[in-house]
Write a protein that holds these residues in place. Structure first.
Motif, mmCIF file in Angstrom:
data_model
loop_
_atom_site.group_PDB
_atom_site.id
_atom_site.type_symbol
_atom_site.label_atom_id
_atom_site.label_comp_id
_atom_site.label_asym_id
_atom_site.label_seq_id
_atom_site.Cartn_x
_atom_site.Cartn_y
_atom_site.Cartn_z
ATOM 1 N N ALA A 40 8.511 -1.287 -9.775
ATOM 2 C CA ALA A 40 9.137 0.000 -9.438
ATOM 3 C C ALA A 40 8.088 1.096 -9.319
ATOM 4 O O ALA A 40 8.300 2.093 -8.618
ATOM 5 C CB ALA A 40 10.173 0.362 -10.496
ATOM 6 N N SER A 41 6.936 0.904 -9.958
ATOM 7 C CA SER A 41 5.872 1.917 -9.911
ATOM 8 C C SER A 41 5.295 2.108 -8.507
ATOM 9 O O SER A 41 4.615 3.098 -8.255
ATOM 10 C CB SER A 41 4.739 1.539 -10.871
ATOM 11 O OG SER A 41 4.153 0.309 -10.476
ATOM 12 N N MET A 42 5.585 1.184 -7.604
ATOM 13 C CA MET A 42 5.057 1.343 -6.249
ATOM 14 C C MET A 42 5.621 2.580 -5.564
ATOM 15 O O MET A 42 5.059 3.065 -4.604
ATOM 16 C CB MET A 42 5.301 0.094 -5.394
ATOM 17 C CG MET A 42 6.727 -0.112 -4.930
ATOM 18 S SD MET A 42 6.961 -1.617 -3.981
ATOM 19 C CE MET A 42 6.410 -1.125 -2.374
ATOM 20 N N TRP A 43 6.743 3.109 -6.077
ATOM 21 C CA TRP A 43 7.373 4.267 -5.458
ATOM 22 C C TRP A 43 6.970 5.580 -6.104
ATOM 23 O O TRP A 43 7.417 6.633 -5.663
ATOM 24 C CB TRP A 43 8.888 4.125 -5.498
ATOM 25 C CG TRP A 43 9.391 2.964 -4.709
ATOM 26 C CD1 TRP A 43 10.065 1.891 -5.201
ATOM 27 C CD2 TRP A 43 9.267 2.737 -3.310
ATOM 28 N NE1 TRP A 43 10.365 1.015 -4.192
ATOM 29 C CE2 TRP A 43 9.883 1.516 -3.015
ATOM 30 C CE3 TRP A 43 8.669 3.448 -2.262
ATOM 31 C CZ2 TRP A 43 9.950 0.990 -1.732
ATOM 32 C CZ3 TRP A 43 8.726 2.921 -0.979
ATOM 33 C CH2 TRP A 43 9.356 1.708 -0.729
ATOM 34 N N GLU A 44 6.151 5.556 -7.146
ATOM 35 C CA GLU A 44 5.783 6.787 -7.842
ATOM 36 C C GLU A 44 4.951 7.697 -6.943
ATOM 37 O O GLU A 44 3.875 7.335 -6.494
ATOM 38 C CB GLU A 44 5.012 6.465 -9.122
ATOM 39 C CG GLU A 44 5.890 5.862 -10.198
ATOM 40 C CD GLU A 44 5.125 5.472 -11.448
ATOM 41 O OE1 GLU A 44 3.927 5.789 -11.556
ATOM 42 O OE2 GLU A 44 5.749 4.838 -12.307
ATOM 43 N N GLY A 45 5.482 8.881 -6.657
ATOM 44 C CA GLY A 45 4.766 9.884 -5.884
ATOM 45 C C GLY A 45 4.761 9.666 -4.382
ATOM 46 O O GLY A 45 4.118 10.420 -3.658
ATOM 47 N N VAL A 46 5.444 8.642 -3.891
ATOM 48 C CA VAL A 46 5.470 8.379 -2.444
ATOM 49 C C VAL A 46 6.886 8.052 -1.998
ATOM 50 O O VAL A 46 7.731 7.658 -2.796
ATOM 51 C CB VAL A 46 4.523 7.216 -2.044
ATOM 52 C CG1 VAL A 46 3.081 7.556 -2.334
ATOM 53 C CG2 VAL A 46 4.914 5.931 -2.719
ATOM 54 N N ASN A 47 7.126 8.236 -0.724
ATOM 55 C CA ASN A 47 8.418 7.871 -0.148
ATOM 56 C C ASN A 47 8.319 6.629 0.740
ATOM 57 O O ASN A 47 9.326 6.107 1.184
ATOM 58 C CB ASN A 47 8.981 9.027 0.677
ATOM 59 C CG ASN A 47 9.393 10.182 -0.199
ATOM 60 O OD1 ASN A 47 9.876 9.993 -1.302
ATOM 61 N ND2 ASN A 47 9.184 11.390 0.281
ATOM 62 N N ALA A 88 0.866 -1.177 0.000
ATOM 63 C CA ALA A 88 0.000 0.000 0.000
ATOM 64 C C ALA A 88 0.904 1.229 0.000
ATOM 65 O O ALA A 88 1.606 1.472 0.982
ATOM 66 C CB ALA A 88 -0.908 0.012 1.222
ATOM 67 N N PRO A 89 0.933 1.996 -1.095
ATOM 68 C CA PRO A 89 1.747 3.212 -1.105
ATOM 69 C C PRO A 89 1.173 4.229 -0.124
ATOM 70 O O PRO A 89 -0.040 4.407 -0.054
ATOM 71 C CB PRO A 89 1.637 3.720 -2.544
ATOM 72 C CG PRO A 89 0.502 2.990 -3.156
ATOM 73 C CD PRO A 89 0.219 1.783 -2.334
ATOM 74 N N ILE A 90 2.047 4.830 0.659
ATOM 75 C CA ILE A 90 1.596 5.820 1.648
ATOM 76 C C ILE A 90 2.508 7.038 1.591
ATOM 77 O O ILE A 90 3.690 6.923 1.302
ATOM 78 C CB ILE A 90 1.545 5.243 3.082
ATOM 79 C CG1 ILE A 90 2.890 4.636 3.476
ATOM 80 C CG2 ILE A 90 0.446 4.209 3.206
ATOM 81 C CD1 ILE A 90 2.953 4.115 4.900
ATOM 82 N N ARG A 91 1.929 8.188 1.852
ATOM 83 C CA ARG A 91 2.719 9.429 1.818
ATOM 84 C C ARG A 91 3.546 9.592 3.087
ATOM 85 O O ARG A 91 4.662 10.062 3.051
ATOM 86 C CB ARG A 91 1.805 10.620 1.627
ATOM 87 C CG ARG A 91 1.057 10.588 0.307
ATOM 88 C CD ARG A 91 0.859 11.972 -0.265
ATOM 89 N NE ARG A 91 0.038 11.978 -1.461
ATOM 90 C CZ ARG A 91 0.407 11.546 -2.646
ATOM 91 N NH1 ARG A 91 1.596 11.032 -2.788
ATOM 92 N NH2 ARG A 91 -0.385 11.607 -3.691
ATOM 93 N N THR A 92 2.958 9.238 4.222
ATOM 94 C CA THR A 92 3.645 9.361 5.509
ATOM 95 C C THR A 92 3.181 8.244 6.432
ATOM 96 O O THR A 92 2.011 7.871 6.404
ATOM 97 C CB THR A 92 3.381 10.746 6.146
ATOM 98 O OG1 THR A 92 3.997 10.790 7.435
ATOM 99 C CG2 THR A 92 1.905 11.039 6.281
ATOM 100 N N PRO A 93 4.072 7.736 7.257
ATOM 101 C CA PRO A 93 3.670 6.677 8.180
ATOM 102 C C PRO A 93 2.949 7.208 9.424
ATOM 103 O O PRO A 93 2.551 6.434 10.289
ATOM 104 C CB PRO A 93 4.989 6.006 8.552
ATOM 105 C CG PRO A 93 6.024 7.052 8.350
ATOM 106 C CD PRO A 93 5.524 7.935 7.244
ATOM 107 N N ASP A 94 2.763 8.528 9.503
ATOM 108 C CA ASP A 94 2.123 9.146 10.670
ATOM 109 C C ASP A 94 0.603 9.133 10.527
ATOM 110 O O ASP A 94 -0.034 10.168 10.360
ATOM 111 C CB ASP A 94 2.623 10.581 10.856
ATOM 112 C CG ASP A 94 4.120 10.646 11.051
ATOM 113 O OD1 ASP A 94 4.675 9.684 11.599
ATOM 114 O OD2 ASP A 94 4.728 11.644 10.634
ATOM 115 N N ASP A 95 0.038 7.974 10.605
ATOM 116 C CA ASP A 95 -1.403 7.780 10.471
ATOM 117 C C ASP A 95 -1.800 6.744 11.518
ATOM 118 O O ASP A 95 -1.128 5.721 11.666
ATOM 119 C CB ASP A 95 -1.703 7.284 9.046
ATOM 120 C CG ASP A 95 -3.154 6.976 8.826
ATOM 121 O OD1 ASP A 95 -3.648 5.999 9.421
ATOM 122 O OD2 ASP A 95 -3.808 7.695 8.054
#
Length: 149
Positions: free
Chosen positions: A101-108, A67-74
């Motif tokens: 590799a697309s799993m990293w697009e737009g997220v860290n 699951a791509p996520i922007r921040t782990p602070d959730d």
């Protein structure tokens, strides 16, 4: 017995080994839910505290394995990690075999299941929860139709 243990402990070998050892010791009060909670109980606990977000993450984990996520602070993510259902990884220094590799697009960050057997358990729990929601929706629909008629 093997199927029951696999289903109950999500395929976690060490938990299964502990359960078999405990069962072999001859204790009469052996219970699957005593000591080491089956993974499905951990998932249910997460669903009870953060139902909408947890369902969203569970669906992604079940369908694509991450699951791509922007921040782990959730709060939902923190709960899934605390309950050992999933873990958070970062794009830095991460190589994941079998993941695009697309799993990293737009997220860290991305969240991944703690194991493949955990991912299968997540998929079963997700499907069961989805069926329960559909049943509740259908019952509400029937009540509404009856009230209209």
């Amino acid at each position: 017995l093997a199927r029951l243990l696999m289903a109950s402990y999500g395929g976690h070998f060490l938990q299964i080994l502990r359960a078999v050892s405990w069962l072999k010791s001859g204790k009469n009060e052996f219970r699957l839910d005593k000591g080491h909670l089956p993974l499905s109980k951990h998932i249910q606990r997460c669903l009870s505290r953060h139902p909408k977000k947890t369902m969203m993450y569970l669906e992604q984990l079940a369908r694509q394995g991450y699951a791509p996520i922007r921040t782990p602070d959730d709060a939902a993510i923190e709960m899934l990690v605390k309950e050992n259902v999933a873990g958070v990884i970062t794009v830095q220094n991460s190589k994941i075999v079998g993941r695009p590799a697309s799993m990293w697009e737009g997220v860290n960050y991305a969240m991944v299941a703690t194991s493949e057997s955990a991912r299968l358990t997540i998929a079963m729990e997700f499907l069961q929860e989805q069926r329960e929601r559909e049943k509740r929706w259908y019952r509400r629909l029937l009540r509404t139709v009856k009230n209209i008629l």
